[in-house]
Design a protein around this motif. Structure first.
Motif, PDB file in Angstrom:
ATOM      1  N   ARG A  28       0.840  -1.214   0.000  1.00 52.88           N
ATOM      2  CA  ARG A  28       0.000   0.000   0.000  1.00 52.88           C
ATOM      3  C   ARG A  28       0.866   1.252   0.000  1.00 52.88           C
ATOM      4  NH1 ARG A  28      -2.829  -2.907   3.768  1.00 52.88           N
ATOM      5  NH2 ARG A  28      -2.077  -1.594   5.477  1.00 52.88           N
ATOM      6  N   GLY A  29       1.952   1.234   0.769  1.00 54.98           N
ATOM      7  CA  GLY A  29       2.874   2.375   0.780  1.00 54.98           C
ATOM      8  C   GLY A  29       3.524   2.574  -0.583  1.00 54.98           C
ATOM      9  N   GLY A  30       3.891   1.473  -1.231  1.00 54.63           N
ATOM     10  CA  GLY A  30       4.478   1.560  -2.569  1.00 54.63           C
ATOM     11  C   GLY A  30       3.506   2.132  -3.586  1.00 54.63           C
ATOM     12  N   VAL A  31       2.243   1.727  -3.497  1.00 55.66           N
ATOM     13  CA  VAL A  31       1.229   2.249  -4.424  1.00 55.66           C
ATOM     14  C   VAL A  31       1.014   3.735  -4.176  1.00 55.66           C
ATOM     15  CG1 VAL A  31      -1.194   2.073  -5.131  1.00 55.66           C
ATOM     16  CG2 VAL A  31       0.129  -0.006  -4.728  1.00 55.66           C
ATOM     17  N   ARG A  32       1.034   4.144  -2.921  1.00 53.51           N
ATOM     18  CA  ARG A  32       0.919   5.582  -2.617  1.00 53.51           C
ATOM     19  C   ARG A  32       2.111   6.356  -3.188  1.00 53.51           C
ATOM     20  NH1 ARG A  32      -1.363   3.439   2.343  1.00 53.51           N
ATOM     21  NH2 ARG A  32      -3.511   4.173   2.490  1.00 53.51           N
ATOM     22  N   ALA A  33       3.311   5.770  -3.076  1.00 49.01           N
ATOM     23  CA  ALA A  33       4.493   6.413  -3.653  1.00 49.01           C
ATOM     24  C   ALA A  33       4.347   6.546  -5.163  1.00 49.01           C
ATOM     25  CB  ALA A  33       5.753   5.615  -3.302  1.00 49.01           C
ATOM     26  N   LEU A  34       3.787   5.514  -5.810  1.00 46.59           N
ATOM     27  CA  LEU A  34       3.544   5.597  -7.251  1.00 46.59           C
ATOM     28  C   LEU A  34       2.574   6.727  -7.577  1.00 46.59           C
ATOM     29  CD1 LEU A  34       3.258   1.841  -8.292  1.00 46.59           C
ATOM     30  CD2 LEU A  34       5.091   3.443  -8.857  1.00 46.59           C
TER      31      LEU A  34
END
Length: 157
Positions: A28-34
């Motif tokens: 989820r954190g990675g998707v937010r970073a994207l």
């Protein structure tokens, strides 16, 4: 009994393995970073549209655009619109934990339409044009079928 909670993206259930929970949180954190990176890409793309337009308007002949200039500007606009569609895909994924196939297909249609709009047919072989036509037709049929299915489901509700 496991109670499902919505964690703004990847679903999580109580009693779930701690490792899986931590991995889901990381994703989820990675998707937010994207999503954040995509906003930067969109803003950069807007700057590019402005730069491309300005550059073509000030080069001789002043304030006159050739067809190739207009196609380049259209291409720059469409790249920004495609980036916005990808951003929407990312944010929907964060909210619903589902890949929205219709939106993904619509994004792909927009991307291939951009390619068709900026094609230089004098440099392309017929194989490339036919293959692109097949992709456009396939995506169009897919989008139509998904839309039709959604309408049938909505009528039943």
């Amino acid at each position: 009994m496991q109670v499902e909670k919505d964690y703004g993206g990847l679903s999580k259930t109580e009693g779930e393995d701690r490792l899986i929970g931590a991995l889901n949180t990381a994703i989820r954190g990675g998707v937010r970073a994207l999503a954040v990176l995509m906003v930067f890409v969109i803003l950069w793309g807007i700057g590019d549209v402005i730069w491309v337009s300005y550059r073509h308007l000030v080069e001789p002949p002043f304030m006159i655009l050739k067809i190739t200039d207009i196609l380049e500007i259209f291409g720059a606009f469409l790249v920004v619109l495609i980036a916005i569609e990808i951003y929407i895909n990312i944010t929907l994924y964060l909210r619903k934990d589902v890949i929205h196939v219709k939106l993904v297909v619509a994004t792909a249609l927009m991307a291939i339409a951009r390619k068709v709009i900026v094609f230089d047919f004098s440099e392309l072989g017929y194989e490339h044009v036919v293959a692109t036509g097949a992709v456009v037709l396939s995506l169009g049929i897919t989008y139509w079928l998904i839309s039709r299915r959604e309408q049938e489901v909505n009528k039943q509700e």
